[in-house]
Design a protein around this motif. Structure first.
Motif, PDB file in Angstrom:
ATOM      1  N   THR A   1    -159.297 -41.883  61.275  1.00 36.29           N
ATOM      2  CA  THR A   1    -159.563 -41.948  59.837  1.00 36.29           C
ATOM      3  C   THR A   1    -160.062 -43.347  59.480  1.00 36.29           C
ATOM      4  N   PRO A   2    -161.314 -43.649  59.802  1.00 38.87           N
ATOM      5  CA  PRO A   2    -161.843 -44.996  59.572  1.00 38.87           C
ATOM      6  C   PRO A   2    -161.927 -45.339  58.094  1.00 38.87           C
ATOM      7  N   LEU A   3    -161.978 -46.619  57.804  1.00 37.06           N
ATOM      8  CA  LEU A   3    -161.943 -47.117  56.430  1.00 37.06           C
ATOM      9  C   LEU A   3    -163.349 -47.456  55.934  1.00 37.06           C
ATOM     10  N   GLN A   4    -163.635 -47.058  54.707  1.00 35.37           N
ATOM     11  CA  GLN A   4    -164.928 -47.389  54.107  1.00 35.37           C
ATOM     12  C   GLN A   4    -165.026 -48.872  53.788  1.00 35.37           C
ATOM     13  N   ASP A   5    -163.931 -49.462  53.340  1.00 36.68           N
ATOM     14  CA  ASP A   5    -163.885 -50.892  53.021  1.00 36.68           C
ATOM     15  C   ASP A   5    -162.829 -51.544  53.905  1.00 36.68           C
ATOM     16  N   PRO A   6    -163.220 -52.021  55.072  1.00 37.09           N
ATOM     17  CA  PRO A   6    -162.230 -52.524  56.031  1.00 37.09           C
ATOM     18  C   PRO A   6    -161.476 -53.737  55.515  1.00 37.09           C
ATOM     19  N   PRO A   7    -160.154 -53.707  55.599  1.00 35.88           N
ATOM     20  CA  PRO A   7    -159.351 -54.866  55.195  1.00 35.88           C
ATOM     21  C   PRO A   7    -159.220 -55.853  56.359  1.00 35.88           C
ATOM     22  N   ARG A   8    -158.745 -57.035  56.065  1.00 40.71           N
ATOM     23  CA  ARG A   8    -158.417 -57.982  57.122  1.00 40.71           C
ATOM     24  C   ARG A   8    -156.985 -57.671  57.578  1.00 40.71           C
ATOM     25  N   LEU A   9    -156.833 -57.278  58.826  1.00 41.63           N
ATOM     26  CA  LEU A   9    -155.551 -56.817  59.333  1.00 41.63           C
ATOM     27  C   LEU A   9    -154.668 -57.975  59.771  1.00 41.63           C
ATOM     28  N   LYS A  10    -153.359 -57.739  59.698  1.00 38.99           N
ATOM     29  CA  LYS A  10    -152.409 -58.720  60.203  1.00 38.99           C
ATOM     30  C   LYS A  10    -152.319 -58.613  61.719  1.00 38.99           C
ATOM     31  N   GLU A  11    -152.041 -59.752  62.341  1.00 39.44           N
ATOM     32  CA  GLU A  11    -151.919 -59.761  63.793  1.00 39.44           C
ATOM     33  C   GLU A  11    -150.680 -58.972  64.207  1.00 39.44           C
ATOM     34  N   ASP A  12    -150.726 -58.423  65.418  1.00 33.68           N
ATOM     35  CA  ASP A  12    -149.616 -57.632  65.935  1.00 33.68           C
ATOM     36  C   ASP A  12    -148.309 -58.422  65.920  1.00 33.68           C
ATOM     37  N   SER A  13    -147.232 -57.694  65.647  1.00 32.70           N
ATOM     38  CA  SER A  13    -145.896 -58.268  65.745  1.00 32.70           C
ATOM     39  C   SER A  13    -144.945 -57.136  66.108  1.00 32.70           C
ATOM     40  N   GLY A  14    -143.804 -57.496  66.629  1.00 34.24           N
ATOM     41  CA  GLY A  14    -142.838 -56.467  66.990  1.00 34.24           C
ATOM     42  C   GLY A  14    -142.736 -56.310  68.494  1.00 34.24           C
ATOM     43  N   GLN A  15    -141.958 -55.323  68.926  1.00 39.12           N
ATOM     44  CA  GLN A  15    -141.732 -55.061  70.341  1.00 39.12           C
ATOM     45  C   GLN A  15    -142.313 -53.699  70.699  1.00 39.12           C
ATOM     46  N   TYR A  16    -142.918 -53.621  71.883  1.00 44.82           N
ATOM     47  CA  TYR A  16    -143.596 -52.410  72.324  1.00 44.82           C
ATOM     48  C   TYR A  16    -143.177 -52.109  73.755  1.00 44.82           C
ATOM     49  N   PHE A  17    -142.724 -50.862  73.988  1.00 40.31           N
ATOM     50  CA  PHE A  17    -142.281 -50.461  75.315  1.00 40.31           C
ATOM     51  C   PHE A  17    -143.472 -50.333  76.260  1.00 40.31           C
ATOM     52  N   ARG A  18    -143.254 -50.741  77.504  1.00 38.59           N
ATOM     53  CA  ARG A  18    -144.290 -50.585  78.514  1.00 38.59           C
ATOM     54  C   ARG A  18    -144.474 -49.106  78.874  1.00 38.59           C
ATOM     55  N   ASP A  19    -143.379 -48.360  78.932  1.00 38.68           N
ATOM     56  CA  ASP A  19    -143.427 -46.930  79.255  1.00 38.68           C
ATOM     57  C   ASP A  19    -142.600 -46.177  78.219  1.00 38.68           C
ATOM     58  N   PRO A  20    -143.232 -45.587  77.192  1.00 43.27           N
ATOM     59  CA  PRO A  20    -142.472 -44.929  76.121  1.00 43.27           C
ATOM     60  C   PRO A  20    -141.675 -43.724  76.600  1.00 43.27           C
ATOM     61  N   ASN A  21    -142.123 -43.044  77.643  1.00 42.13           N
ATOM     62  CA  ASN A  21    -141.370 -41.894  78.152  1.00 42.13           C
ATOM     63  C   ASN A  21    -140.051 -42.334  78.777  1.00 42.13           C
ATOM     64  N   ALA A  22    -140.092 -43.375  79.596  1.00 34.95           N
ATOM     65  CA  ALA A  22    -138.861 -43.878  80.204  1.00 34.95           C
ATOM     66  C   ALA A  22    -137.957 -44.518  79.168  1.00 34.95           C
ATOM     67  N   ALA A  23    -138.549 -45.202  78.189  1.00 36.05           N
ATOM     68  CA  ALA A  23    -137.742 -45.856  77.156  1.00 36.05           C
ATOM     69  C   ALA A  23    -136.988 -44.830  76.320  1.00 36.05           C
ATOM     70  N   ARG A  24    -137.636 -43.717  76.018  1.00 39.56           N
ATOM     71  CA  ARG A  24    -137.016 -42.680  75.196  1.00 39.56           C
ATOM     72  C   ARG A  24    -136.055 -41.803  75.995  1.00 39.56           C
ATOM     73  N   TYR A  25    -136.335 -41.607  77.274  1.00 44.25           N
ATOM     74  CA  TYR A  25    -135.519 -40.694  78.091  1.00 44.25           C
ATOM     75  C   TYR A  25    -135.405 -41.266  79.497  1.00 44.25           C
ATOM     76  N   PRO A  26    -134.635 -42.347  79.662  1.00 42.37           N
ATOM     77  CA  PRO A  26    -134.641 -43.121  80.906  1.00 42.37           C
ATOM     78  C   PRO A  26    -134.176 -42.376  82.146  1.00 42.37           C
ATOM     79  N   ASP A  27    -133.247 -41.429  82.014  1.00 43.54           N
ATOM     80  CA  ASP A  27    -132.742 -40.733  83.191  1.00 43.54           C
ATOM     81  C   ASP A  27    -133.805 -39.846  83.831  1.00 43.54           C
TER      82      ASP A  27
END
Length: 487
Positions: free
Chosen positions: A98-124
């Protein structure tokens, strides 16, 4: 704003953090060392054989077939929901472009991101949701015909190895029935990507949208089936999103002028009706107990999206001296059979004014033809690993590569780690009592026919007629944020 193919739409809503992709806004960031397997925390088992890429020569290994990917089909999919209890929604749905007609200036990434979301959510059992999705979506699916079950990460690592690249990796192997499972293995199931910079997360948050029926999703996982050489393969991978064929979005506020290559006969009234139906659908839930009190919640919702509408994306600064190395993107698109690629360039401060939406099928076909030797070596390597796994008494092996030298095939240390809980192992091995996802409402099946000429489960092929890595901004699933291709 410049587009190779252009769309217009609204901003993204309800997006949860994703695993890292994309560009950096710091043109002189210090390169980072890639994460290496921790053999102290997870000791190595007995060495069985060391395989050298230089020994995987077709003439010397009796390769009698052309190693190409053919007969690709979408099989199943699911979304991880951002819930405290492990919860997937089947078949789910990717985020919509859903691209933007009037692109805003975005904030730089912040936060924590899992390397493997499947293992993070269901490690066993990080592969368990895949089996639930497949057997629940199609009770008649026959697992005994599958030779290899892997993910984009494990196959991508092996492809890099045969191409002579020096990235260290490790993954587990288990034989279940006729199928050899490759299971991704990080140093910790909940390992996060360190020192995230740039706009690789904030861009998809702004330019894609989870549809109403899958609000609260964190990631969309897809499973395709194809023949590679003489192997029947199932491959799971994360999908960045999908492009609606007529270029419009289900959340549009105004008519869209689109140069998209797809067409659709759906009207805006039909869009509104579909949204109303999906908004009133009540999802039923299946609680699947895998081990004692371990439970994964499986909901029915979303709708199937055809493989030829999904895309991968990457962001990069226009100031980058490297640009996007498509020779590292094409191999991963080839493995995942993803036909569309979005390259988004920012000014270094979060303003994206050059976004290129591309159909890259012909480019990937050319890559396949130009890299036939490496592809043949990959086919031989897979055959050798599968043969060793099936000859092993326990059927529990692991692959370990230090980044130099040969590829080590070892027994799993100690008792080993299983890919699936016992009940799912039994179902996969003989398919006597497949799981079933209950239909919640006929309205759940009310979905657009995205393909005029193709079945919704039909993928795309990359065979020809004639006889890395996602470091921050690349598209490898297991990005190490080493800084090699930053910005």
């Amino acid at each position: 704003m410049s587009y190779k193919s252009s769309f217009s739409g609204n901003n993204r809503g309800g997006f949860a953090p994703r695993k890292g992709r994309g560009g950096w806004g710091r043109p002189f960031a210090k390169p980072r060392e890639p994460v290496k397997p921790d053999i102290e925390k997870y000791p190595l088992g007995k060495l069985l054989q060391t395989l050298q890429a230089s020994d995987l020569i077709p003439e010397q290994n009796g390769l009698s077939h052309k190693a190409a990917i053919t007969d690709c089909q979408y099989i199943a999919s699911y979304n991880w929901l951002n819930n405290s209890t492990p919860t997937i929604i089947v078949p789910g749905k990717p985020a919509q472009w859903t691209p933007l007609q009037d692109p805003p200036r975005l904030k730089e990434d912040s936060g924590q991101y899992f390397r493997d979301p499947n293992a993070a959510r269901y490690p066993d059992f990080p592969m368990a949701p895949v089996v639930h999705a497949i057997l629940g979506s199609d009770p008649d699916y026959c697992p005994t015909r599958v030779n290899l079950f892997a993910c984009g990460s494990t196959l991508g690592n092996l492809l890099r190895f045969v191409r002579g690249m020096d990235k260290a990796f490790r993954f587990n192997i288990e034989v279940i029935g006729n199928t050899v499972f490759f299971v991704r293995k990080e140093n910790d199931p909940k390992e996060i990507i360190m020192d995230v910079h740039g706009f690789g997360h904030s861009f998809p948050e702004a330019y894609t949208t989870w549809d109403n029926e899958v609000k609260g999703s964190e990631t969309h996982q897809r499973i395709v089936q194809y023949t590679f050489g003489d192997l029947k393969c199932l491959v799971r991978f994360e999908c960045d999103g999908y492009i609606k064929p007529d270029g419009r979005t289900s959340n549009h506020k105004s008519p869209t002028k689109s140069s998209n290559r797809h067409t659709s006969s759906s009207t805006e009234d039909e869009d509104d009706l579909l949204k109303a139906l999906l908004g009133t659908a009540v999802s039923q839930t299946l609680h699947a107990t895998t081990n004692g009190s371990d439970t994964i919640i499986i909901k029915h919702g979303g709708s199937e999206v055809p493989q030829n509408s999904v895309f991968d994306l990457k962001t990069r600064s226009i100031r980058s001296k490297w640009g996007i190395d498509m020779n590292e993107v094409y191999p991963l698109l080839w493995l995942k059979q993803i036909p569309n690629f979005i390259a988004a360039y920012h000014d270094g401060n979060g303003l994206f004014q050059d976004i290129r939406v591309q159909d890259v099928r012909e480019d990937v076909q050319k890559w396949e033809k130009d890299n036939v030797d490496a592809i043949h070596r990959l086919s031989i390597l897979l055959g050798k690993i599968i043969e060793m796994a099936k000859e092993d008494a326990r059927g529990l092996l692991e692959v370990y590569y230090t980044g130099t030298g040969g590829l080590e095939v070892r027994s799993q240390y100690g008792e080993g780690t299983h890919a699936l809980p016992v009940e799912l192992m039994n179902k996969w091995a003989d398919n006597e009592t497949p799981l079933e996802i209950p239909d919640s409402d006929e309205s759940d099946d009310a979905a657009f026919d995205f393909d005029d000429a193709h079945s919704s489960k039909q993928g795309w092929k990359l065979d020809w007629e004639e006889e890395e890595p996602d470091y921050t901004a690349c598209s490898a699933e297991d990005c190490g944020y080493c800084g090699t291709c930053t910005y």
